[in-house]
Design a protein around this motif. Structure first.
Motif, mmCIF file in Angstrom:
data_model
loop_
_atom_site.group_PDB
_atom_site.id
_atom_site.type_symbol
_atom_site.label_atom_id
_atom_site.label_comp_id
_atom_site.label_asym_id
_atom_site.label_seq_id
_atom_site.Cartn_x
_atom_site.Cartn_y
_atom_site.Cartn_z
ATOM 1 N N VAL A 104 0.612 -1.138 0.029
ATOM 2 C CA VAL A 104 0.482 -0.346 0.276
ATOM 3 C C VAL A 104 0.620 0.939 -0.162
ATOM 4 N N VAL A 105 1.805 1.264 0.527
ATOM 5 C CA VAL A 105 3.113 2.434 0.849
ATOM 6 C C VAL A 105 3.372 2.631 -0.765
ATOM 7 N N PRO A 106 3.725 4.137 -1.001
ATOM 8 C CA PRO A 106 3.845 4.662 -1.753
ATOM 9 C C PRO A 106 5.133 4.184 -2.923
ATOM 10 N N GLY A 107 5.251 4.068 -4.239
ATOM 11 C CA GLY A 107 6.545 3.186 -4.007
ATOM 12 C C GLY A 107 7.834 4.111 -3.802
ATOM 13 N N ILE A 108 7.941 5.802 -3.902
ATOM 14 C CA ILE A 108 8.848 6.811 -3.797
ATOM 15 C C ILE A 108 9.621 5.986 -2.738
ATOM 16 N N VAL A 109 7.899 6.632 -1.604
ATOM 17 C CA VAL A 109 8.876 6.015 0.354
ATOM 18 C C VAL A 109 9.477 4.704 0.397
ATOM 19 N N THR A 222 9.469 3.173 -10.848
ATOM 20 C CA THR A 222 9.450 4.048 -9.738
ATOM 21 C C THR A 222 10.970 3.603 -8.550
ATOM 22 N N ASN B 214 0.197 7.799 -5.062
ATOM 23 C CA ASN B 214 1.295 7.203 -5.330
ATOM 24 C C ASN B 214 1.733 7.140 -6.825
ATOM 25 N N PHE B 216 3.796 8.370 -9.421
ATOM 26 C CA PHE B 216 5.474 8.765 -9.496
ATOM 27 C C PHE B 216 5.956 9.498 -11.626
ATOM 28 N N PRO B 232 5.780 12.117 -4.603
ATOM 29 C CA PRO B 232 6.354 11.525 -5.149
ATOM 30 C C PRO B 232 7.579 12.333 -5.778
ATOM 31 N N ILE B 260 -1.821 7.711 3.868
ATOM 32 C CA ILE B 260 -2.169 5.946 2.922
ATOM 33 C C ILE B 260 -2.664 4.951 4.650
#
Lengths: 286, 282
Positions: A104-109, A222, B214, B216, B232, B260
């Motif tokens: 779920v977490v953003p890929g960039i994070v 990403t 999310n 990018f 992002p 999120i």
């Protein structure tokens, strides 16, 4: 009752938007791929130039390695996780939620956090490995040409195996109790149950998820882009990143389009297989 | 749920379940634990060998940097506007399209439906170039509308797909009765079908919001001005400059993850339910 053609009116706005955003660009890519930056027709020049660029075969092999390396372990780990989560134990709901977190977490994070953990001097990973003397000296995970791609694949696996797990788990929970009972009456052990009841029953789910993962792995740049931008020395350059760089760094739209057309052709084959597979056995699992 | 006491199913031994679960939780959560920990460390504590497991004096300095000395708050706002905009627009279009697909039989319907599905599966990298050219012609590069529109590619197909299967599960008899009473199709949709589909709508909304939040690569190509850049991109900028301030990067990551995490934790059931229904039913 009203006419069935009223349906067109309902679906029309969405289809127009999608047509504008998908069909048109796809057609336009084809046009761009045979023109130069000034819009003159140049035949197959762009294709020739792209194919003779040294980066292209590198990117092709890297992409292949990236896709297959990621998928095999994503599926294996995902299925194992699903089997674990299909057991009845206290706290299962919590473990299941936690499992979804990487996905779920953003890929960039995920990318930045792993980059920090893999930092050569101050990263926790090198510390964890050097402290108990598993390795002699810190490894430059992201700068060493030999380790960088496996590390990217590992991060991608970590990010996506929860998705496989949750889909397969849904499939496992849809299996009727009768099948388990029959297996039990025959005296099946747990692993025999896994092998002869669970896996065959979720086969279609696994196939569908795997193909989806292939498409996503082709799409998701990403992690690699944010951490290495394709470097060092093109070791992690995959085709989508090459397209991006050709278009926005070298400003060679024609060549980028030519590359896109070839990339697109490969992706379409995968998509086609995906749809055929889904269509050939719908609802078989339920 | 109340099972009869039948034959007990064989299961994994307890120790294996326990160690498997512990390992799973560790692998999934450790990076976030480390992210949060690093975000409250001082510079000196960040750059030491061996690493410090528990900061002696937790500091908010990194968060102060992120919230007051960087563009992150602006990017946060941009992200919210763009995610909400594209989710809302996709939802409106998807409600009509899904209703059309679920309730009518018209010529070419299977073809149109698979067109929608293919849209979902397209490699985005293959169409960034023409999309960029198109947006440039329309003067939409570096605008909110540009990104909102482009994100329809990601959100619309899936929303249509998920909502269609949801609408199909609502008994058509309810609508037939209403039509006999003289209701129009639109009245049926808004008075009967939609109110019954609220859980489906919610899961579509959560899914679309999370995906756009999310996203990018489109943002990287189509938003190059800091007035429209999303989170992002902001985060990527932070971490690829020469002197990466890892404390601030980790703080920014926490800031970006929080919405999120909250959304996911509060709507988890919908999220997982919608996802598995949309994908396994195909």
């Amino acid at each position: 009752m009203q006419k069935q053609s009223t349906g067109y009116l309902f679906v029309l706005p969405a289809l127009m938007v999608l047509g504008m955003l998908i069909a048109y660009p796809v057609a336009y890519t084809g046009l761009l791929s045979v023109t130069d930056n000034a819009g003159n027709y140049v035949g197959l020049d762009n294709f020739r130039r792209v194919l003779s660029a040294r980066a292209t075969p590198t990117a092709f092999w890297n992409t292949l390695w990236w896709v297959f390396g990621s998928i095999v372990l994503q599926v294996v780990l995902g299925v194992l996780t699903a089997i674990l989560l299909n057991q009845n134990f206290r706290g299962r709901a919590i473990v299941r939620s936690v499992t979804l977190v990487p996905w779920v977490v953003p890929g960039i994070v995920a990318a930045t956090t792993w980059a920090w953990m893999l930092h050569t001097e101050f990263g926790i990973i090198n510390y964890m490995l050097t402290a108990p003397a598993l390795i002699d000296e810190p490894v430059g995970w992201l700068t060493n040409g030999r380790t960088v791609m496996p590390v990217m694949i590992a991060i991608n696996i970590w990010k996506m195996f929860p998705f496989v797990a949750i889909m397969v788990l849904a499939g496992l929970q849809a299996i009727s109790d009768d099948l388990y009972e029959a297996a039990r009456i025959d005296g099946a052990s747990f692993w025999e149950e896994v092998l002869y009841v669970m896996l065959p029953q979720v086969r279609t789910v696994i196939v569908a998820v795997t193909l989806l993962l292939v498409i996503w792995a082709l799409n998701h740049i990403t992690i690699i882009y944010a951490i290495t931008r394709g470097g060092p020395a093109n070791r992690t350059l995959i085709t989508p990143i090459q397209i991006f760089r050709t278009a926005f760094e070298s400003v060679q739209f024609g060549q980028a389009a030519a590359l896109s057309v070839m990339f697109f052709a490969v992706a379409i084959v995968v998509v086609f297989i995906y749809i055929r597979t889904l269509a050939s056995n719908p609802e078989e699992t339920r | 749920m109340n099972k009869l006491p039948t034959l007990k199913r064989p299961g994994l031994p307890g120790w294996l379940i326990l160690s498997g679960s512990v390992l799973l939780v560790l692998v999934c959560l450790f990076p976030f634990w480390w992210m949060v920990l690093s975000s409250v460390k001082t510079l000196r504590e960040l750059y030491t060998v061996p690493p410090i497991w528990w900061p002696a004096a937790p500091t908010w300095e990194n968060y102060r940097t992120v919230l007051f000395d960087s563009n992150i708050p602006r990017y946060f706002l941009n992200s919210i506007i763009i995610s909400v905009g594209s989710t809302g627009l996709a939802l409106v279009l998807a409600i009509f399209a899904s209703y059309g697909f679920a309730r009518f039989n018209f010529k070419g319907k299977p073809l149109l439906q698979s067109f929608v599905l293919v849209g979902q599966l397209l490699p985005t990298a293959a169409i960034i170039v023409p999309l960029f050219v198109t947006l440039r012609v329309l003067n939409l590069v570096n605008t909110y509308w540009g990104l909102i529109l482009v994100y329809m590619i990601i959100t619309l197909p899936l929303s249509v797909w998920m909502l269609t299967s949801y609408f199909k599960n609502i008994p058509v008899e309810l609508e037939e009765a209403a039509i006999i009473d003289g209701a129009s199709r639109l009245e049926c949709l808004f008075r009967i079908t939609l109110p019954l589909s609220l859980p489906g709508l919610a899961s579509v909304m959560v899914y679309a919001f999370v995906t756009t939040w999310n996203e990018f690569i489109f943002a990287l190509c189509f938003a190059t001005d800091s007035s429209v850049k999303t989170l992002p991109i902001g985060l990527a900028e932070f971490s690829t400059e020469f002197n990466t301030d890892w404390g601030a990067v980790m703080a920014a990551s926490v800031v970006m993850t929080l919405p999120i995490a909250i959304l996911f934790l509060s709507m988890q059931r919908l999220f997982v339910g919608g996802l598995t229904a949309g994908a396994t039913k195909g």
